[in-house]
Design an enzyme around this catalytic site. Sequence first.
Site, PDB file in Angstrom:
ATOM      1  N   ARG A  36      40.399  30.353  45.892  1.00 22.98           N
ATOM      2  CA  ARG A  36      39.615  29.689  44.836  1.00 22.98           C
ATOM      3  C   ARG A  36      39.912  30.279  43.465  1.00 22.98           C
ATOM      4  O   ARG A  36      39.971  29.572  42.463  1.00 22.98           O
ATOM      5  CB  ARG A  36      38.111  29.794  45.151  1.00 22.98           C
ATOM      6  N   TRP A  37      40.157  31.567  43.414  1.00 25.25           N
ATOM      7  CA  TRP A  37      40.494  32.206  42.143  1.00 25.25           C
ATOM      8  C   TRP A  37      41.805  31.617  41.606  1.00 25.25           C
ATOM      9  O   TRP A  37      41.913  31.298  40.417  1.00 25.25           O
ATOM     10  CB  TRP A  37      40.629  33.728  42.348  1.00 25.25           C
ATOM     11  N   ASP A  61      36.933  37.860  50.049  1.00 22.86           N
ATOM     12  CA  ASP A  61      37.072  36.399  50.111  1.00 22.86           C
ATOM     13  C   ASP A  61      37.181  35.805  48.707  1.00 22.86           C
ATOM     14  O   ASP A  61      36.618  36.352  47.761  1.00 22.86           O
ATOM     15  CB  ASP A  61      35.858  35.815  50.847  1.00 22.86           C
ATOM     16  N   HIS A  88      46.240  35.890  46.193  1.00 22.21           N
ATOM     17  CA  HIS A  88      46.358  37.035  47.101  1.00 22.21           C
ATOM     18  C   HIS A  88      46.988  38.230  46.373  1.00 22.21           C
ATOM     19  O   HIS A  88      46.577  39.367  46.562  1.00 22.21           O
ATOM     20  CB  HIS A  88      47.191  36.671  48.330  1.00 22.21           C
ATOM     21  N   ASN A 131      40.286  34.543  47.225  1.00 19.01           N
ATOM     22  CA  ASN A 131      41.588  34.593  46.532  1.00 19.01           C
ATOM     23  C   ASN A 131      42.112  33.196  46.223  1.00 19.01           C
ATOM     24  O   ASN A 131      42.644  32.941  45.140  1.00 19.01           O
ATOM     25  CB  ASN A 131      42.631  35.305  47.405  1.00 19.01           C
ATOM     26  N   GLU A 167      41.654  34.250  63.138  1.00 20.01           N
ATOM     27  CA  GLU A 167      41.646  32.822  62.761  1.00 20.01           C
ATOM     28  C   GLU A 167      42.657  32.524  61.647  1.00 20.01           C
ATOM     29  O   GLU A 167      43.127  31.393  61.510  1.00 20.01           O
ATOM     30  CB  GLU A 167      40.244  32.400  62.300  1.00 20.01           C
ATOM     31  N   LEU A 172      39.457  59.967  52.022  1.00 20.53           N
ATOM     32  CA  LEU A 172      39.005  58.640  52.451  1.00 20.53           C
ATOM     33  C   LEU A 172      39.855  58.095  53.594  1.00 20.53           C
ATOM     34  O   LEU A 172      41.082  58.237  53.576  1.00 20.53           O
ATOM     35  CB  LEU A 172      39.110  57.670  51.250  1.00 20.53           C
TER      36      LEU A 172
HETATM   37  C1  FPP Z   1      40.604  35.597  51.586  1.00 17.70           C
HETATM   38  O1  FPP Z   1      40.762  34.691  50.542  1.00 17.70           O
HETATM   39  C2  FPP Z   1      41.653  36.590  51.595  1.00 17.70           C
HETATM   40  C3  FPP Z   1      42.562  36.761  52.592  1.00 17.70           C
HETATM   41  C4  FPP Z   1      42.572  35.971  53.827  1.00 17.70           C
HETATM   42  C5  FPP Z   1      43.649  37.750  52.469  1.00 17.70           C
HETATM   43  C6  FPP Z   1      43.267  39.004  51.795  1.00 17.70           C
HETATM   44  C7  FPP Z   1      44.434  39.895  51.714  1.00 17.70           C
HETATM   45  C8  FPP Z   1      44.762  40.617  50.616  1.00 17.70           C
HETATM   46  C9  FPP Z   1      44.004  40.653  49.365  1.00 17.70           C
HETATM   47  C10 FPP Z   1      45.923  41.523  50.714  1.00 17.70           C
HETATM   48  C11 FPP Z   1      45.371  42.829  51.175  1.00 17.70           C
HETATM   49  C12 FPP Z   1      46.374  43.861  51.231  1.00 17.70           C
HETATM   50  C13 FPP Z   1      46.138  45.054  51.840  1.00 17.70           C
HETATM   51  C14 FPP Z   1      47.220  46.035  51.963  1.00 17.70           C
HETATM   52  C15 FPP Z   1      44.821  45.389  52.402  1.00 17.70           C
HETATM   53  P1  FPP Z   1      40.943  33.158  50.887  1.00 17.70           P
HETATM   54  O2  FPP Z   1      42.395  32.859  50.927  1.00 17.70           O
HETATM   55  O3  FPP Z   1      40.202  32.837  52.140  1.00 17.70           O
HETATM   56  O4  FPP Z   1      40.254  32.490  49.643  1.00 17.70           O
HETATM   57  P2  FPP Z   1      39.547  31.066  49.598  1.00 17.70           P
HETATM   58  O5  FPP Z   1      38.406  31.129  50.570  1.00 17.70           O
HETATM   59  O6  FPP Z   1      39.090  30.990  48.174  1.00 17.70           O
HETATM   60  O7  FPP Z   1      40.580  30.039  49.938  1.00 17.70           O
END
Ligand code: FPP
Length: 254
Positions: free
Chosen positions: A27-28, A23, A40, A25, A70, A134
């Site tokens: 906010r980063w 979680d 992302h 991405n 969701e 793994l």
């Molecule tokens: C949550 O951050 C992240 C996600 C909903 C997507 C995560 C997906 C990836 C990192 C790609 C993964 C790829 C593979 C192949 C596994 P958010 O968007 O909810 O962040 P926020 O809460 O800060 O808005």
Amino acid sequence: MEYTAKDSINRERMPRHVAIIMDGNGRWAKQHGLVRMLGHRQGVETVHNITEAAAELGIKYLTLYAFSTENWNRPQQEVDALMELLVDTIAKETDTLMKNNVRLLTIGDLSRLPKKAEEKFRGCMAQTAGNTGLKLVIALSYSARWEIIRAVKQMSNEVKEGKLRIEDINEETVSEHLTTAGIPDPDLLIRTSGELRISNFLLWQSAYSELYFTPCLWPDFTVEEFYKALLDYQSRERRFGKTSEQLLSDQKKY
Ligand code: FPP
């Protein structure tokens, strides 16, 4: 040489299964003045690094919550871009998975994904099926309640068809009807970004998991942070409802 938490990790007490709610991405990206998608993208780097570290440490299962049921409710543009990112990542990373003997598995409702994404994941699962290291489990269009409802429906049908007796239903029966059938329950469940929630992830399977929450946003979650989580896990006593004294006498028996 600089200290790394890795040196303190006890290889004899590794969690067999680590599950992660990735979680933060968005906010980063905001912190860095970037559009959400770049968060992302950066998150994929973390996926790569953590997978490599888990494989190297001999962890058997790593489950990553990549897309929840969701998440379909996010703006269409973000959903489309995330699907594209998943397809690109799988295409780019399949060679690395092969090189590192990693087997890809998925949980969730794969049939809801765009055809191209579904095919890519199925292709990668088939290609890596013989790998013995793994197991990387990606949760896609997954939610625990969705999976529990699905299991209840399947069991009800089996009862109706005379294949299952109500009195025989036990914890094992339920586990076998979840999308995680055959995968051991997570020993350690990590959530990044400071949110203190499980958010519909592995509700049945995490009944006895150790929980680890870190304020670190997913793109900032380095391998060193991962080692710290493992060390924290190793400092805990897992009692599974028993007392400390019982655990000690159990240990003496074996
Ligand atoms: C949550 O951050 C992240 C996600 C909903 C997507 C995560 C997906 C990836 C990192 C790609 C993964 C790829 C593979 C192949 C596994 P958010 O968007 O909810 O962040 P926020 O809460 O800060 O808005």
